[in-house]
Each structure stands twice: as structure tokens, then as C-alpha cells.
Enzyme design. Structure first.
Site: not given
Length: 606
Positions: A1, A392-394
Site C-alpha cells: 500500500m 508485507f511488501e517490498g
């Protein structure tokens, strides 16, 4: 996000495979003498692909009407990940006989060959065919060989290839007639994920093909089969065909069955169709700050964005509310907690969301895992929250090169996250709401790529959420993949789907509800989730992220997935009236857009 609302690029590194090919020179490629071979016949079935992929088994492929070499159709197949898009068929041949295999291809690194010859298996290939180019090779069958497999395929890391007018010319064999269609197809035991079938035997049949919703899903040698991997509370149709060396019979009459409701998955008191949204609680951006008390009652799950770690690998998660200097209208802690209690009294769920664009979390050690559990518990207890959302991203999740099986992960950041979530679920009990909001890169891309891949060179984050989802599938309340800020993703039709319309949401959601082989491995299938566990993730407005679709397209996607109407060109593998609902980024952006997303949801589900 993305806090800023800016479009983030979709990161993808395609597998680049460097191979050294040894070309087998085969003499005698000239056309066969018609006088010497008068009894020869073309034994390949549907070699022009005029009947779709009938008679062919393809790991990836479809038929197209352009480009074609002749007729109205040709094969199009795209290698992906560890799969080089092979299409094959097994043909009945005569022992100790000469055969010529020929076909026309387009593309780079296209192969044509035969295996199981009983002598020397053969293949021929072209490095580059910008237009239709004929490939031809010959072989002799062994003294006891009666069946040979012919195939065409591309190569790892290369582009799409096309094939048309494939033939296998040589002495024919009278295979007789296909058997009659089976009768007496009946439904037996039905569970939340499987349907047992039985039928009457057919004279002359050597096997049976089982079809689910018109698609062949498995074969059987006897007169019964259990179709598994189904979604709960979902209607399916089934047919059976009998097979022998001469081909496949007509399909049986259709029977239908509806799987039973599933169990588990956390909170049991969400509404049948839920609206989920993220609330900017720790920051402000162009959408402005929205007090939790001002969130309309239509929102069933409110994810507070975001809890973030003190450092990437600490596991120490802190939730800091937006300061008054950034959010002038922010409420006091007391009012914030009171508003949460009021929402819960009205039947709403309020969760803490961990991660987001800036909150990289890597639980590299068991100490970080334990700190994660204790710090998240403190946030939940402080604010009296209903559960946890993992966003959780990246670079939070990636797979070690040796970690190739999503069912048995070995990468520490994966194993420790699974352990932490199971601990939190056990601590708070069955009513604890657990949701996840991965990007398509970490889930559906796993159909093509998983981790660094068999040959290395892939992005190790590809498909990295799959082991987490799989391990928590019985504890997971909601999975709402972010169908936005995404590049094109291959669906189960082996076509690429892009953002901008209902098609993308239909294809991506169908993958979750149908299941899919991971990295093209038919023996390693990610099983379907229940429809009540799935909400479709969409941006609330053009400001919120790349991939916005107007309400008409939202409704088309819902119609197709829940009613099998307005489906467009993509054929779903089921109908899921129990689909849980929609998720959006974000509540703040929807308020900024005059509540368009919320109002459309209310109008659709009533």
C-alpha cells in the site's frame, strides 16, 4: 500500500536461461516416395489445431486465429519459469517402421521431436523463425514399439512460439473405434473440498477422462474418481468420457454437486459479504485524515495502517498514531479507543495492519520472531483490537535459492513469520481475525515463477507469500490480494491479464479459488482457498493507486465470480456465491472520492 498514492513500478525479473544446444543431424529428411509408401497415413490427430487443443496435452498453450499457416487456427505457447511450454500427443504406431515427423513453427528456439521410439529419440529445432518455417525429422520404431509421443516446445526464458500443421506420416494402425459414452454417472460423498463420482463401465475402454465445468481435470483407469481441491459452498458440474487408442468418446450426461461449507478460518461472525478498508491512522496524505468515529457503518473490517518495525530485522513493531502537526483533526487516544469499542459494538472488526510500503519486516531470527509476537500483542491489547493484517511488501519476504517447495519452506523469514502468526492465533483463539494483503507478485505470479527458479536468475520474492498462505490456510480469515500497482500476470488460461477492467480481477480471483500449479509443476499445486476467505483488493479511486476500475467493471467482476454472468472472454473454473467481498485502499481515499466504492458495494450486495 502506497502512502503517497503514487504508482509504484511493478518489479519483475524474467528468467534468462543460457543453454548450449547440440543439434543431432539426421539424414534422409527428403519427402517420402509416394510409390514406396503408398500405405502411409498422417497419424497425428488435430495437427492443425482446428479443434483447439483436442488430442494435445500442453503445459502452457492456447489456440489463436492469427498468425496461422493454414486453416483457421494455430498453437500459441509461451515458456515461463521452469516450463518450456511443451505440447504433446501419444500416437499408435507399427513396430519396426519408418516415420517422418514434420510441422511448421514460428518463433525463437522452437523444437519438434519424438520420444519413446524404441530406437533413437529425435528432435529438430530452429533458433529463429520470423515467419512460418518447416521442421522435419525421421525415426524408425523399435521391434516392439507400438506408441510414440510427438511434441513441440520452446525454451527457457525465450518468448512465445507458434506451431501449425504438425504431421506424423508412416504406416497406419487400425486402432478401431472410440468407445461409447459412459452412462450412470452419479455423485457420491461430497465434502467441502471434494466430490466422489462413479459411473458404469464401457466395453473397449482403456481409461476414462473426468471433466469439471467442461475442463478435463483428471483421468481414471476404473469406474470411479474423487475430484479434490474444490472450494467450499460452490456448485460444480461433472462429465466423464471413455478413452482407448482410437480416441475419446462423447461425454456422458452432466451431473452437478455443491460442496459443503468449510470450517476454520478465524472469525465466524463476519457478514456474508464484507467490505474491508484501510484507514490511514498513523499518517496523512492527499486523502486527508479520517477519524475512526467518522467511518460509515458500511465498513465491516477496518485495517489501521500501519504498524511498522523499529528496524527491518528487529521484529519490534510500533503503532504510532498520526501527530497533530500532520493530522490537525486527529482524535485523542481516549476518543480513538472509544471509537474502536463503538465499532466493535456495532459488529465491526478493527485490526492492526503491519507493514505497508515503508514497513519492511524481516524476521531473520527466532529472537526477532518472539519480539514480533510480543510487540504485536501489546498493540492489540492496548487498543483492544480484533486481530492482525499482514501487509508485507517490498523485500520483507523472499526465498532462499534452496527453498523450492512452498509446502515445506526452509527460509528463515518465511518459517519465522508462519510460527509467529500461529502463536498469535493460538494466543487469542478462534475469534482472532487474521488477514493478508499481498501483492500479485507474491501470489499469482507463483503460477509462472517461484523464488530464484530451477536455473537461478529469477527474483527470489516471486511467489514468496504462497508458503505463508498455505501454512495458515486453516487459520486465515481473509486473503485480499492487491489487484493494483501490478504488472501483467498470467492466468489459468495461460494468457497475460492486465489491470484496467473486470478481466484482471476475474482471472486473479479465479486462480485463488481454483488453485494452480506452482512454477508450472503439475505435481506441486497450490490448493484453492474457500470463497468465504477471499475478498478482491481494488483501489478506491484513481488517486489511490494504479489499477482503478469504475463501478461498472467492479460489478462485472462480481457477477462473473458469483453468478457466472458478464464474464467476458475469461472462463472461470467455478461459481462462488459465497465470495466474501471487497477490500480497498483506502477508506480515506474513498471519502475523498465521495464514497463511490462504498456506495457501489452497498448497492450491489444490498
Amino acid at each position: 500500500m502506497d502512502r503517497s498514492g503514487r504508482v509504484r513500478p511493478f518489479l519483475r525479473r524474467r528468467l534468462i536461461a543460457v543453454c548450449t544446444a547440440t543439434v543431432l543431424a539426421v539424414p534422409g529428411l527428403a519427402a517420402l516416395s509416394s510409390a514406396a509408401r503408398a500405405a502411409d497415413a498422417d497419424l497425428a490427430r488435430n495437427g492443425g489445431f482446428e479443434s483447439g487443443l483436442d488430442s494435445w496435452t500442453c503445459t502452457a498453450g492456447s489456440t489463436v486465429n492469427s498468425p496461422v499457416r493454414s486453416g483457421g487456427s494455430a498453437l500459441k505457447a509461451t515458456p515461463a519459469g521452469n516450463d518450456y511450454a511443451q505440447c504433446s500427443q501419444t500416437v499408435t504406431v507399427k513396430p519396426d517402421s519408418q516415420y517422418t515427423l514434420s510441422g511448421y513453427v514460428r518463433g525463437s528456439y522452437v523444437y519438434l521431436g519424438a520420444s519413446g521410439t524404441g530406437t533413437t529419440d529425435v528432435s529438430t529445432w530452429t533458433q529463429s523463425a520470423t515467419d512460418w518455417q518447416q521442421l522435419t525429422t525421421t525415426f524408425r520404431t523399435g521391434a516392439s514399439t507400438t506408441r510414440v509421443t510427438i511434441y513441440t516446445h520452446g525454451w527457457y526464458g525465450t518468448g512465445t512460439y507458434y506451431a501449425d500443421d504438425l504431421s506424423l506420416v508412416g504406416p497406419g494402425v487400425d486402432a478401431g473405434q472410440p468407445p461409447a459414452a459412459p452412462t450412470g454417472l452419479a455423485v457420491g460423498t461430497v465434502t467441502s473440498s471434494s466430490v466422489a463420482l462413479s459411473w458404469s463401465g464401457v466395453a473397449g475402454a482403456t481409461g476414462y477422462a473426468v471433466y469439471r465445468d467442461g475442463v478435463k481435470v483428471q483421468t481414471a483407469t476404473g469406474t470411479s474418481a474423487t475430484v479434490s481441491g474444490l472450494s467450499a459452498s460452490t456448485a460444480y458440474s461433472f462429465q466423464v468420457a471413455a478413452t482407448n487408442d482410437a480416441g475419446e468418446s462423447a461425454k456422458s450426461a452432466t451431473v452437478t454437486a455443491t460442496t459443503s461449507a468449510g470450517s476454520g478460518g478465524g472469525s465466524s461472525d463476519l457478514p456474508a459479504h464484507a467490505l474491508v478498508g484501510y484507514l490511514h491512522a498513523s499518517f496523512a496524505n492527499g486523502a486527508g485524515y479520517t477519524r475512526i468515529a467518522d467511518v460509515p457503518g458500511s465498513w465491516d473490517v477496518i485495517d489501521l495502517a500501519f504498524g511498522e518495525p523499529t528496524s527491518t530485522t528487529s521484529g519490534d513493531i510500533r503503532f504510532t498514531r498520526c501527530p497533530v502537526t500532520e493530522c490537525p483533526t486527529v482524535e485523542s487516544d481516549a476518543d480513538f479507543k472509544a471509537a474502536i469499542k463503538a465499532k466493535q459494538a456495532a459488529g465491526k472488526k478493527v485490526l492492526i495492519s503491519i507493514g505497508g510500503q515503508n514497513g519492511q519486516v524481516q524476521l531473520t531470527t527466532t529472537a526477532a520472531r518472539d519480539t514480533f509476537v510480543s510487540s504485536v500483542s501489546k498493540i492489540i491489547d492496548t487498543y483492544g483490537l480484533d486481530g492482525l493484517d499482514i501487509d508485507f511488501e517490498g523485500h520483507s519476504l523472499s526465498l532462499d535459492a534452496s527453498d523450492t517447495n512452498f509446502k515445506s519452506p526452509t527460509t528463515p523469514v518465511i518459517v519465522n513469520l508462519i510460527s509467529a502468526l500461529k502463536t498469535l492465533k493460538a494466543k487469542y483463539g478462534s475469534k482472532f481475525v487474521l488477514s493478508m494483503a499481498p501483492e500479485t507478485f507474491f501470489v499469482q505470479l507463483g503460477y509462472q515463477y517461484y523464488g530464484t527458479g530451477k536455473w537461478g536468475g529469477q527474483d527470489p520474492r516471486a511467489g514468496a507469500y504462497l508458503p505463508v498462505i498455505y501454512a495458515l490456510r486453516d487459520d486465515l480469515t481473509l486473503l485480499h490480494v492487491q489487484d493494483y500497482n501490478s504488472g501483467s500476470i498470467m492466468g489459468l488460461d495461460n494468457q497475460y491479464h492486465s489491470m484496467g477492467g473486470a478481466d484482471f480481477h476475474i482471472a486473479m480471483t479465479d486462480m485463488l479459488l481454483t488453485g494452480f500449479p506452482v512454477a508450472g509443476d503439475a505435481n506441486n499445486v497450490f490448493p484453492p482457498l474457500r470463497p468465504d476467505q477471499i475478498a478482491i483488493g481494488m483501489p478506491a479511486s484513481t488517486n489511490a493507486g494504479n489499477g482503478y476500475v469504475p463501478p461498472t467493471e467492479v460489478n462485472k467482476a462480481l457477477d462473473c465470480l458469483t453468478k457466472k454472468t458478464n464474464c467476458g472472454s475469461y472462463a472461470t473454473h467455478g461459481t462462488w456465491p459465497g465470495l466474501r467481498g471487497l477490500m480497498t485502499w483506502s477508506i480515506n481515499w474513498d471519502r475523498y472520492g465521495s464514497w463511490e466504492f462504498q456506495k457501489n458495494f452497498d448497492g450491489y450486495f444490498g
